[in-house]
Scaffold this active site. Structure first.
Site, mmCIF file in Angstrom:
data_model
loop_
_atom_site.group_PDB
_atom_site.id
_atom_site.type_symbol
_atom_site.label_atom_id
_atom_site.label_comp_id
_atom_site.label_asym_id
_atom_site.label_seq_id
_atom_site.Cartn_x
_atom_site.Cartn_y
_atom_site.Cartn_z
ATOM 1 N N PRO A 66 78.736 24.252 5.758
ATOM 2 C CA PRO A 66 78.379 24.077 7.248
ATOM 3 C C PRO A 66 77.204 24.816 7.812
ATOM 4 O O PRO A 66 77.196 25.915 7.210
ATOM 5 C CB PRO A 66 79.734 24.235 7.798
ATOM 6 C CG PRO A 66 80.864 24.788 6.548
ATOM 7 C CD PRO A 66 79.844 24.782 5.369
ATOM 8 N N HIS A 67 76.669 24.342 8.440
ATOM 9 C CA HIS A 67 75.434 25.038 9.140
ATOM 10 C C HIS A 67 75.176 24.334 10.646
ATOM 11 O O HIS A 67 75.401 23.491 10.921
ATOM 12 C CB HIS A 67 74.266 24.849 8.180
ATOM 13 C CG HIS A 67 73.873 23.596 7.989
ATOM 14 N ND1 HIS A 67 74.353 22.955 6.869
ATOM 15 C CD2 HIS A 67 72.634 22.724 8.284
ATOM 16 C CE1 HIS A 67 73.869 21.445 6.681
ATOM 17 N NE2 HIS A 67 72.891 21.439 7.658
ATOM 18 N N GLY A 68 74.656 25.577 11.308
ATOM 19 C CA GLY A 68 74.258 25.293 12.817
ATOM 20 C C GLY A 68 73.040 26.034 13.040
ATOM 21 O O GLY A 68 72.634 27.131 12.441
#
Length: 150
Positions: A66-68
């Site tokens: 997951p990345h943002g």
């Protein structure tokens, strides 16, 4: 890339127990907020959820990245969680996910972001490395595995 250069000891969590994608992402947001106290944990969660809406970051074999993207930060911050059991995560192979290597990256630095993702995916493609992560009994042991992989 050395994983220990982007993951601090207090951002490695072994044998956690969450039962939903949303709760995992909430916890990641809380951990990221501890490392980046100027950021609101809700903004971090929104960045992670926005990316998930584009398509799951579950890359298969029980692994998700997951990345943002967040404005106002200057460096990549990563968190590693190993859940006691797999969580439904809409991964590309439809398998539950138990290894989460999450990234909070500066908005706009696309080249570095892609290099970081590629380096992490390469490390997580190693079955023995993933087995060691899954077998870590505590946070310190999990971080030691990360550090020794560098």
């Amino acid at each position: 890339m050395k994983l220990s250069s982007i993951i601090s000891k207090d951002c490695t969590k072994a044998a956690v127990l969450f039962n939903s994608k949303k709760r995992v992402l909430e916890y990641i947001s809380e951990l990221a907020h501890e490392q980046l106290p100027d950021l609101n944990p809700h903004d971090i969660l929104n960045a992670l959820m926005t990316r998930e809406k584009l398509g799951s970051t579950g890359i298969g074999k029980g692994i998700a990245i997951p990345h943002g993207r967040i404005e106002g930060i200057s460096h990549v911050t990563a968190m590693l969680l190993v859940n006691k059991q797999g969580v439904p995560f809409d991964a590309i192979d439809n398998r539950p996910v138990d290894i989460f290597l999450a990234l909070i990256v500066p908005d706009g630095d696309n080249e570095q972001h892609l290099k970081t993702l590629a380096a992490i995916a390469e490390k997580l493609n190693n079955k023995e490395f993933c087995k060691q992560l899954r077998n870590a009994g505590n946070d310190e042991e999990l971080y030691a595995i990360i550090a020794s992989a560098d």
